[in-house]
Design an enzyme around this catalytic site. Structure first.
Site, PDB file in Angstrom:
ATOM      1  N   ASP A   1      28.461   8.374  62.206  1.00 23.87           N
ATOM      2  CA  ASP A   1      29.314   7.884  61.085  1.00 23.87           C
ATOM      3  C   ASP A   1      29.654   8.907  60.164  1.00 23.87           C
ATOM      4  O   ASP A   1      28.775   9.434  59.662  1.00 23.87           O
ATOM      5  CB  ASP A   1      28.832   6.733  60.212  1.00 23.87           C
ATOM      6  CG  ASP A   1      29.793   6.037  59.396  1.00 23.87           C
ATOM      7  OD1 ASP A   1      30.380   6.559  58.615  1.00 23.87           O
ATOM      8  OD2 ASP A   1      29.906   4.687  59.527  1.00 23.87           O
ATOM      9  N   ILE A   2      30.952   9.507  59.917  1.00 18.98           N
ATOM     10  CA  ILE A   2      31.458  10.307  59.036  1.00 18.98           C
ATOM     11  C   ILE A   2      31.224  10.136  57.513  1.00 18.98           C
ATOM     12  O   ILE A   2      31.027  11.155  56.974  1.00 18.98           O
ATOM     13  CB  ILE A   2      32.860  10.448  59.109  1.00 18.98           C
ATOM     14  CG1 ILE A   2      33.136  12.021  58.964  1.00 18.98           C
ATOM     15  CG2 ILE A   2      33.460   9.455  58.429  1.00 18.98           C
ATOM     16  CD1 ILE A   2      32.707  13.064  60.090  1.00 18.98           C
TER      17      ILE A   2
ATOM     18  N   GLU B   1      36.669  -2.187  58.026  1.00 22.28           N
ATOM     19  CA  GLU B   1      37.470  -1.071  58.041  1.00 22.28           C
ATOM     20  C   GLU B   1      38.214  -0.692  59.391  1.00 22.28           C
ATOM     21  O   GLU B   1      39.377  -0.520  59.164  1.00 22.28           O
ATOM     22  CB  GLU B   1      36.718   0.175  57.672  1.00 22.28           C
ATOM     23  CG  GLU B   1      37.414   1.476  57.088  1.00 22.28           C
ATOM     24  CD  GLU B   1      36.567   2.337  56.793  1.00 22.28           C
ATOM     25  OE1 GLU B   1      35.524   2.365  56.299  1.00 22.28           O
ATOM     26  OE2 GLU B   1      36.853   3.696  57.373  1.00 22.28           O
TER      27      GLU B   1
ATOM     28  N   HIS C   1      32.182  -2.073  66.566  1.00 20.71           N
ATOM     29  CA  HIS C   1      31.051  -1.351  66.578  1.00 20.71           C
ATOM     30  C   HIS C   1      29.907  -1.574  65.916  1.00 20.71           C
ATOM     31  O   HIS C   1      29.832  -2.528  65.057  1.00 20.71           O
ATOM     32  CB  HIS C   1      31.671  -0.010  65.595  1.00 20.71           C
ATOM     33  CG  HIS C   1      32.207  -0.115  64.531  1.00 20.71           C
ATOM     34  ND1 HIS C   1      33.554  -0.699  64.251  1.00 20.71           N
ATOM     35  CD2 HIS C   1      31.852  -0.048  63.112  1.00 20.71           C
ATOM     36  CE1 HIS C   1      33.758  -1.039  63.072  1.00 20.71           C
ATOM     37  NE2 HIS C   1      32.883  -0.560  62.421  1.00 20.71           N
TER      38      HIS C   1
HETATM   39  P1  5GP Z   1      33.405  -0.904  59.086  1.00 17.99           P
HETATM   40  O1  5GP Z   1      34.737  -1.201  60.095  1.00 17.99           O
HETATM   41  O2  5GP Z   1      32.247  -1.371  59.999  1.00 17.99           O
HETATM   42  O3  5GP Z   1      33.621  -1.856  57.812  1.00 17.99           O
HETATM   43  O4  5GP Z   1      33.438   0.516  58.602  1.00 17.99           O
HETATM   44  C1  5GP Z   1      33.805   1.433  59.449  1.00 17.99           C
HETATM   45  C2  5GP Z   1      32.757   2.607  59.536  1.00 17.99           C
HETATM   46  O5  5GP Z   1      33.257   3.719  60.475  1.00 17.99           O
HETATM   47  C3  5GP Z   1      32.563   3.282  58.258  1.00 17.99           C
HETATM   48  O6  5GP Z   1      31.181   3.366  58.059  1.00 17.99           O
HETATM   49  C4  5GP Z   1      33.212   4.764  58.137  1.00 17.99           C
HETATM   50  O7  5GP Z   1      32.412   5.868  57.603  1.00 17.99           O
HETATM   51  C5  5GP Z   1      33.341   5.006  59.815  1.00 17.99           C
HETATM   52  N1  5GP Z   1      34.436   5.665  60.205  1.00 17.99           N
HETATM   53  C6  5GP Z   1      35.897   5.535  59.828  1.00 17.99           C
HETATM   54  N2  5GP Z   1      36.705   6.173  60.275  1.00 17.99           N
HETATM   55  C7  5GP Z   1      35.891   7.299  61.035  1.00 17.99           C
HETATM   56  C8  5GP Z   1      36.205   8.284  61.834  1.00 17.99           C
HETATM   57  O8  5GP Z   1      37.389   8.801  61.952  1.00 17.99           O
HETATM   58  N3  5GP Z   1      34.851   9.128  62.391  1.00 17.99           N
HETATM   59  C9  5GP Z   1      33.803   8.542  62.034  1.00 17.99           C
HETATM   60  N4  5GP Z   1      32.614   9.429  62.667  1.00 17.99           N
HETATM   61  N5  5GP Z   1      33.392   7.655  61.536  1.00 17.99           N
HETATM   62  C10 5GP Z   1      34.517   6.896  60.834  1.00 17.99           C
END
Ligand code: 5GP
Length: 133
Positions: A29-30, A89, A94
């Site tokens: 995660d970035i 997000e 995932h």
């Molecule tokens: P969620 O959808 O589970 O609420 O959060 C999405 C997760 O994906 C977040 O923790 C965010 O930091 C990570 N994320 C979003 N865009 C990217 C990306 O382009 N690259 C990586 N490695 N992680 C990402």
């Protein structure tokens, strides 16, 4: 249109790869809650919601995430590897795997860690070295 995670799994957008198979891909995660915070995704479906996956994909994803979690536990000093599914997000299923020292480490409102590209690469390599498929 392909999701950002489909592009990551295809190598079209760079990521710090931890593990992969024909069907699944794991990468750091970035914006990590902790060093070693990893995302595990299916390659062949972009279903937004994990509970919309067919049973075979769901079972395969969780089994792959288990192997990744075992590798994280070996590579990153932690008490447990926590598991979370949010999807608030990015609309592509995932699983978050987060190395935990305490319960509070899995609070997504916590300040995210700022890591250098070199540190991300080191962490990914350390986990990848422990991954057995
Ligand atoms: P969620 O959808 O589970 O609420 O959060 C999405 C997760 O994906 C977040 O923790 C965010 O930091 C990570 N994320 C979003 N865009 C990217 C990306 O382009 N690259 C990586 N490695 N992680 C990402």
């Amino acid at each position: 249109m392909a999701t950002i995670f489909t592009k990551i799994a295809a190598g079209e957008i760079p990521s710090y790869k931890v593990a992969e198979s024909e069907d699944f891909y794991a990468f750091l995660d970035i914006n990590p809650l902790a060093e070693g915070h990893t995302l595990v995704i299916p390659r062949k479906t972009e279903a937004d919601y994990i509970f919309d996956l067919d049973d075979e994909t769901y079972a395969g994803l969780t089994a792959f995430a288990k192997k990744v979690a075992v590798a994280i536990k070996k590579a990153i000093p932690c008490k447990r590897v926590g598991v979370a599914v949010l999807g608030m997000e990015v609309p592509h299923t995932h699983i978050h795997l987060v190395p935990l020292q305490s319960e509070g480490d899995l609070n997504f409102s916590n300040k995210k860690k700022q890591l250098t590209p070199e540190r991300f690469a080191e962490i990914a390599a350390a986990i990848a070295a422990e991954f057995n498929d």
